[in-house]
Design an enzyme around this catalytic site. Structure first.
Site, PDB file in Angstrom:
ATOM      1  N   HIS A 155      65.814  63.775  26.379  1.00  0.00           N
ATOM      2  CA  HIS A 155      66.192  62.608  27.292  1.00  0.00           C
ATOM      3  C   HIS A 155      67.253  61.528  26.338  1.00  0.00           C
ATOM      4  CE1 HIS A 155      65.535  59.566  30.549  1.00  0.00           C
ATOM      5  NE2 HIS A 155      65.692  58.868  29.457  1.00  0.00           N
ATOM      6  N   GLU A 156      67.042  61.239  25.347  1.00  0.00           N
ATOM      7  CA  GLU A 156      67.727  60.293  24.634  1.00  0.00           C
ATOM      8  C   GLU A 156      68.855  61.112  24.234  1.00  0.00           C
ATOM      9  OE1 GLU A 156      66.949  57.258  24.594  1.00  0.00           O
ATOM     10  OE2 GLU A 156      64.965  57.478  25.340  1.00  0.00           O
ATOM     11  N   HIS A 159      71.408  61.081  27.294  1.00  0.00           N
ATOM     12  CA  HIS A 159      71.922  59.548  27.389  1.00  0.00           C
ATOM     13  C   HIS A 159      73.375  59.525  26.620  1.00  0.00           C
ATOM     14  CE1 HIS A 159      69.536  57.305  29.878  1.00  0.00           C
ATOM     15  NE2 HIS A 159      68.383  57.231  29.193  1.00  0.00           N
ATOM     16  N   GLU A 218      69.430  57.136  34.147  1.00  0.00           N
ATOM     17  CA  GLU A 218      68.040  57.693  33.895  1.00  0.00           C
ATOM     18  C   GLU A 218      67.818  59.108  34.539  1.00  0.00           C
ATOM     19  OE1 GLU A 218      64.914  56.309  32.177  1.00  0.00           O
ATOM     20  OE2 GLU A 218      66.776  55.911  31.420  1.00  0.00           O
TER      21      GLU A 218
END
Length: 286
Positions: A155-156, A159, A218
């Site tokens: 997820h990070e 981003h 997100e």
């Protein structure tokens, strides 16, 4: 002595000049925004991008080294740090292999991956441009497993690869610095520029509130984070119980329409929608 008509005429001229100046500034701002829009190869949507990725990566290297020097970094021999390194290596290798095979090397151009674990009770992790990743030990009791940790790391990284930090830093530069070019901002407003960078990537707690991810950002990070973890051979289905644990640990939250983050219910529902695609990558990686 001026007559009423002369005074009124003078005021009208001032008002007209003021409107012309505002119109001119608005045109400059609109031109800046249009010129700064770029197609993102990962998400397929246009983003505001006033900050060159190469310059962001240079800033990231400096800020990453400074952050590590100010925090207790666990030794690679530490069991938790070794797990973070293992997850990071598998995901970064899978991402590199995938984008090279697609002829999209530019997505990760300049990336020199680093993964470090810091001894900090915060439930947090982040990824800077260029693949500079930090995981906080406070996150690990919530992830509980290597596969769930891979969901967070994916997820990070998503981003960063989707250039979300660059996008929100660009938005902040328009709002706070009038769309000033990064090189000019760095020379004329170095502290403000550094603070915007730190806020955009969620680093530290002394530079003010972190700039919020948008709900779209997100959701994109959830979607591509699942895929990145799956590419590395981690079961993406671990995302559901992990976010349920995060939801239970989160306490009271504002209604979704008042928040930049999707509600826990919305996030989990969308993760389930993304799961079939992610499972295809997982099946190929096994």
């Amino acid at each position: 002595m001026k007559t009423f008509q002369q005074i009124t005429s003078s005021k009208n001229r001032v008002t007209k000049i003021g409107l012309q100046v505002k119109k001119h500034l608005l045109l400059i701002l609109v031109s800046t925004l249009l010129a700064g829009c770029a197609l993102n190869l990962v998400t397929g949507r246009n983003q505001l991008s006033l900050v060159p990725e190469s310059e962001l990566q240079l800033m990231a290297t400096d800020q990453y080294d400074a952050f590590l020097s100010e925090h207790k970094v666990l030794s690679p021999n530490n069991k938790e740090a070794a797990m973070v390194d293992r997850v990071g290596a598998r995901i970064s290798n899978a991402i590199t292999k995938y984008y090279n095979s697609q002829g999209q090397q530019s997505v990760i151009e300049g990336y020199k991956w680093e993964f470090n674990t810091v001894d900090d009770p915060a439930v947090n992790a982040w990824c800077m441009p260029g693949g500079k990743v930090v995981v906080y030990t406070g996150l690990l009791p919530v992830t509980q497993s290597e596969s769930a940790l891979a969901i967070v790391v994916g997820h990070e990284i998503a981003h960063a690869i989707a250039k979300h930090g660059s996008e929100r830093m660009s938005q902040a530069m328009v709002q706070q610095l009038g769309g000033m070019a990064l090189q000019v901002a760095m020379s004329q407003k170095p502290q403000e520029t550094q603070n915007l960078f730190m806020q955009a990537y969620g680093i530290g707690s002394t530079v003010g509130a972190v700039l919020p991810w948008s709900r779209q950002q997100e959701t994109e990070a959830d979607q591509y984070g699942l895929i990145f973890a799956a590419m590395a051979g981690y079961n993406p289905q671990e995302a559901i119980p992990f976010w349920e644990r995060m939801s239970n640990a989160g306490g009271a939250k504002p209604p979704e329409f008042l928040s930049t983050h999707p509600s826990d219910e919305t996030r989990i529902r969308k993760l389930k929608q993304f799961m079939p695609e992610a499972m295809k990558y997982y099946s190929q990686a096994k």
